[in-house]
Design an enzyme around this catalytic site. Structure first.
Site, PDB file in Angstrom:
ATOM      1  N   CYS A 193     -38.530  20.323 144.437  1.00 19.01           N
ATOM      2  CA  CYS A 193     -39.979  20.529 144.511  1.00 19.01           C
ATOM      3  C   CYS A 193     -40.760  19.261 144.159  1.00 19.01           C
ATOM      4  O   CYS A 193     -41.982  19.242 144.278  1.00 19.01           O
ATOM      5  CB  CYS A 193     -40.415  21.648 143.563  1.00 19.01           C
ATOM      6  N   ASN A 231     -44.465  29.770 144.460  1.00 20.85           N
ATOM      7  CA  ASN A 231     -43.983  28.385 144.450  1.00 20.85           C
ATOM      8  C   ASN A 231     -43.650  27.976 145.886  1.00 20.85           C
ATOM      9  O   ASN A 231     -42.691  28.469 146.468  1.00 20.85           O
ATOM     10  CB  ASN A 231     -42.741  28.308 143.554  1.00 20.85           C
ATOM     11  N   HIS A 286     -47.410  21.106 139.532  1.00 24.06           N
ATOM     12  CA  HIS A 286     -46.599  21.891 140.467  1.00 24.06           C
ATOM     13  C   HIS A 286     -46.809  23.366 140.136  1.00 24.06           C
ATOM     14  O   HIS A 286     -46.738  23.775 138.977  1.00 24.06           O
ATOM     15  CB  HIS A 286     -45.126  21.499 140.318  1.00 24.06           C
TER      16      HIS A 286
END
Ligand code: ACO
Length: 329
Positions: A116, A286, A256
């Site tokens: 990520c 996410n 994030h």
């Protein structure tokens, strides 16, 4: 002093699929509840691509938007870097597929894989080419279709993820503005905590790999949680230190978007009030490499970041990896 040019984000684009998968929908699929998901993660719903839509399809929409907003045509793009953990295929790279779909015929293109964290890593790599003067227009795309690698029978993971993409155009900017600092890190010893084991050279795709569900995300949620809260603080502070600013100088933190509890814990450690932290995880879950550019896009649209503001972007992910940057908008 050095001869490096300053580089900044000239424009942002984003795309999320129209199809919503709510916690109530998930209640019908697995043994979970809206209440559990909301209180443990802050997520209410996530977006899922239609069948047949892949990572490059989303990435190219976000990329087109970023280019239009900057008034730059595809044939002026020098380089496309695509941060993704769910490429369309092993090869060609998703970057090359996006290059073709965009018609960016003069651009070099490749993918960058850092879980990520790939989008922030990609900004760091792309920035070097602008700073040295080699390139003028570098397109950085972050796009992931985690829905395709999610085990929809595993309640420990499937409630967390969604699909989405974003893109930024990096260009030269006046000195003292744009990217003020960058910090990248990795700890490969934590690789086992978050992985998709199947399909690569270690466990090639075959009947056994499918039966063992090796093509889906495997995650030690608790361990990743502890790592994430610690590293978000460390990474944000390091980028701020390298920029010569203080935590108080920063107007907006764009972390994030994995879990609101991770974000809140990191903000508490940094002693930042939550009104300085941009959060949209409730709407998208996410989205991996899409997470930060989608948040950047929405923060800008909502007037949460304005010209002259100092902002921090900070990400963590599989690898384990982490990265952060202070940007004067
Ligand atoms: N619904 C209901 N119950 C559930 C669910 C669910 N969806 N998922 C797990 N549970 C249960 C567990 O089975 C466990 O039950 P047990 O006590 O009977 O065994 C209980 O809930 C508690 O589980 P925990 O794992 O302790 O829950 P926790 O509070 O740690 O939350 C979570 C789990 C949300 C996964 C959290 O650990 C987390 O967010 N971790 C980080 C994940 C992350 O950020 N990953 C992305 C990294 S970025 C990248 O590169 C992809």
């Amino acid at each position: 002093m050095n001869n490096l040019r300053s580089v900044g984000i000239a424009s942002v684009g984003a795309y999320t699929p129209a199809k919503r998968l709510t916690n109530f929908d998930l209640e019908k699929m697995i043994d979970t509840s809206d209440e559990w998901i909301r209180t443990r993660t802050g997520i209410k719903e996530r977006r899922i691509v239609e069948n047949g839509v892949c990572t490059s399809d989303m990435g190219v929409i976000a990329a087109r938007m970023a280019l239009e907003r900057a008034g730059v045509s595809p044939d002026e793009v020098d380089l496309i870097i695509t941060g993704t953990a769910t490429p369309d295929m092993f090869f060609p790279s998703t970057g090359c597929i996006i290059q073709d779909k965009l018609g960016a015929s003069k651009a070099a293109a490749f993918d960058l894989e850092a879980g990520c964290t790939g989008f922030v890593y990609s900004i760091a790599v792309g920035a070097q080419f602008v700073q040295t003067g080699l390139y003028k227009n570098v397109l950085v795309v972050g796009s992931d279709t985690l829905s395709k690698v999610t085990d929809w029978t595993d309640r420990n993971t499937c409630v967390l993820f969604g699909d989405g993409a974003g893109a930024v155009l990096l260009k030269p900017v006046p000195e003292g503005t744009g990217i003020l600092s960058l910090y990248l890190g990795a700890d490969g010893s934590g690789g086992e905590l978050l992985k998709i084991p199947g399909g690569g050279s270690k466990h090639p795709a075959n009947k056994e790999s499918v039966e063992k569900k090796q093509h889906y995300i495997k995650m030690a949620g608790n361990e990743v949680f502890k790592f994430a809260t610690r590293i978000m603080e460390v990474a944000a502070l390091e980028a701020i230190k390298r920029s010569g600013l203080t935590v108080e100088d920063v107007s907006c933190f764009i972390p994030h978007q994995a879990n609101v509890r991770i974000i809140e814990a990191a903000a508490k450690r940094l002693r930042i009030p939550m009104d300085k932290v941009f959060v949209n995880v409730s709407n998208y879950g996410n989205t991996s490499n899409g997470s930060i550019p989608i948040a950047l896009f929405e923060a800008q649209e909502q007037g949460r970041i304005k010209k002259g503001d100092a902002i921090v972007i900070v990400a963590f992910g599989a690898g384990l990896t982490w990265a952060s940057s202070v940007i004067r908008w």
